[in-house]
Scaffold this motif. Structure first.
Motif, PDB file in Angstrom:
ATOM      1  N   GLY A 125       0.408 -29.108  86.607  1.00 15.46           N
ATOM      2  CA  GLY A 125       1.067 -28.507  85.442  1.00 15.46           C
ATOM      3  C   GLY A 125       0.698 -27.057  85.250  1.00 15.46           C
ATOM      4  N   GLY A 126      -0.571 -26.712  85.505  1.00 21.53           N
ATOM      5  CA  GLY A 126      -0.994 -25.317  85.377  1.00 21.53           C
ATOM      6  C   GLY A 126      -0.305 -24.415  86.379  1.00 21.53           C
ATOM      7  N   ALA A 129       3.259 -23.848  85.234  1.00 19.84           N
ATOM      8  CA  ALA A 129       3.308 -22.879  84.129  1.00 19.84           C
ATOM      9  C   ALA A 129       3.062 -21.460  84.631  1.00 19.84           C
ATOM     10  CB  ALA A 129       2.279 -23.258  83.072  1.00 19.84           C
ATOM     11  N   ALA A 132       6.174 -20.234  86.224  1.00 18.86           N
ATOM     12  CA  ALA A 132       7.156 -19.930  85.174  1.00 18.86           C
ATOM     13  C   ALA A 132       6.865 -18.567  84.544  1.00 18.86           C
ATOM     14  CB  ALA A 132       7.148 -21.024  84.118  1.00 18.86           C
ATOM     15  N   LEU A 133       5.575 -18.237  84.362  1.00 25.05           N
ATOM     16  CA  LEU A 133       5.201 -16.928  83.818  1.00 25.05           C
ATOM     17  C   LEU A 133       5.607 -15.808  84.762  1.00 25.05           C
ATOM     18  CD1 LEU A 133       3.677 -15.119  81.783  1.00 25.05           C
ATOM     19  CD2 LEU A 133       1.579 -15.612  83.076  1.00 25.05           C
TER      20      LEU A 133
END
Length: 452
Positions: A125-126, A129, A132-133
């Motif tokens: 998940g990290g 994310a 995505a950033l």
């Protein structure tokens, strides 16, 4: 041996939880950044996006991995060292040093395995994310698909296993060699000097940080801001790690210098706190380490970026990429350091619950014990912030001289005060809450309870 290890873990849930959290968070962070290597190796990834992903994984993830590995090793070494008396008693009833080491290794293998398994979904998940950033800031093409594969699992799990098992074996082997008398004395009064290897490593790392400062001022081209930033940023990271490794020496010297002021301001609580720190100097310096690293890295990197923004207000895409990397690095390392700070304070004060119980039976009130712990926390915090600030100066001062030709940057002090406020709040809030919890317990029940 596995059955014995599991039975021991059930009675030591407090220390095991601390070790679990450090391995879990460290593995999750390293795995998330290593996943960028898997993503970069995907099909049809544009060249610019692949370069950005590799830089993020190698630069930010690489420094994060170094700090994570050191922190995980320190946390497991602390929890193992706290059992010196227990391990010596095992020796006294016939256990060999090899059996003692094997027992500790089996226990930590169970904890580390559970932490790694739980960290893999968090790392997945990290990494998602993080990608995505990078997409949101247009550093990576929106068409790049997320991949989580062998690089993420191999690097994340490998660093966790190597750091944790190496620290456990070295600490357990050293503890298993103690006689019963020496181990019981060490458990009460931690008078052993800081290891020579740790001291030499601290001096070497600190020297590398100062070398980065020299390169920034005298060697690198001031026109190449990105290269200048990359070398300057390494200065505060290396200096912070070096000061953290030298923590016991620095805390001992600073305690001697601050002793008169502590006695005046702290009164009787100050006098007792000074004696407690001198008696357990190495253990008292352990919570100071994440304070030094967090202050040094956050302050140094943030002010370096603020100086850059003031000198180059019109940034191109490459400049924005570097800015994002700096903020991500500060966020990740600061988050991990904050969790480790809370974790180590909880472990250190939980170890002293029997000491608190004995002092309660001798007449000390919970309020008096809270005052002593408050003074101890204030001393370690002040010393940690001081050397964390010096570590940040290894980046800020050379970078400011090179770019603005000024010794001190003309930027707001609010950022530095914010870092201090966050670190101080975490330190005092954790120390107060844990101390209040342990001093409210029945002292007789605490002395009769098994170690947790």
């Amino acid at each position: 041996m596995i059955a014995v290890a599991l039975a021991s873990l059930r009675t030591r849930w407090g220390a095991c939880t601390a070790a679990f959290l450090s391995v879990f968070l460290g593995t999750g962070i390293v795995t998330a950044f290593a996943a960028m290597l898997d993503t970069a190796a995907g099909n049809a990834v544009p060249k610019d996006s692949r370069t950005t992903l590799i830089i993020v994984a190698s630069v930010v993830g690489g420094w994060g991995a170094v700090i994570v590995a050191a922190s995980v090793a320190a946390a497991l070494a602390v929890t193992t060292r706290q059992r010196a008396a227990e391990l010596a008693l095992l020796r006294s009833i016939g256990a060999t040093p090899r059996q003692v080491v094997t027992l500790i290794m089996r226990e930590n293998q169970v904890v580390v395995a559970l932490a790694v398994l739980c960290a893999l979904p968090a790392g997945y998940g990290g990494g998602f994310a993080l990608l995505a950033l990078l997409r949101h800031t247009h550093q990576v093409s929106a068409a790049v698909g997320y991949r989580f594969g062998p690089a993420a699992i191999g690097i994340g799990v490998g660093i966790a296993l190597v750091a944790s098992m190496t620290a456990t074996r070295l600490t357990a082997a050293r503890a298993a060699k103690h006689t019963v008398r020496d181990a019981l004395f060490t458990a009460t009064a931690d008078t052993r000097r800081t290891g020579r290897v740790q001291t030499i490593a601290g001096l070497i790392v600190l020297g590398l940080g100062l070398q980065c400062a020299v390169l920034t001022v005298f060697v690198l081209d001031a026109g190449d801001v990105n290269t200048l930033q990359s070398v300057a940023a390494e200065g505060c990271i290396l200096a912070g790690i070096g000061f953290a490794l030298l923590g016991p020496h620095l805390l001992g010297a600073a305690t001697t210098l601050l002793a008169p002021a502590t006695r005046v301001l702290g009164g009787r609580s100050g006098e007792i706190a000074l004696a407690a720190i001198r008696q357990r100097l190495r253990r008292a310096a352990i919570p100071m380490m994440p304070v030094v690293v967090a202050t040094s890295v956050a302050t140094g990197t943030l002010y370096m970026q603020l100086i850059t923004n003031s000198v180059h207000p019109d940034m191109n895409s490459d400049d924005r990429n570097v800015e994002t990397l700096n903020y991500v690095m500060v966020g990740v390392i600061s988050l991990f350091a904050a969790v480790m700070l809370v974790d180590l304070i909880v472990v250190a004060l939980t170890e002293r619950r029997r000491e608190f119980a004995q002092q309660r039976l001798l007449g000390a009130t919970p309020r008096q014990l809270l005052g002593v712990v408050g003074v101890e926390s204030a001393l370690t915090l002040v010393v940690g912030l001081l050397f964390g600030t010096l570590g940040a100066a290894v980046t800020v001062v050379p970078f400011g001289i090179r770019t603005t030709h000024r010794l001190l940057p003309s930027v707001s002090i609010a950022c530095y005060l914010g870092v201090i406020a966050v670190v101080a709040t975490l330190t005092f809030a954790t120390a107060v809450l844990v101390t209040r919890r342990h001093t409210r317990l029945d002292p007789i029940a605490v002395l009769h309870a098994p170690a947790v």
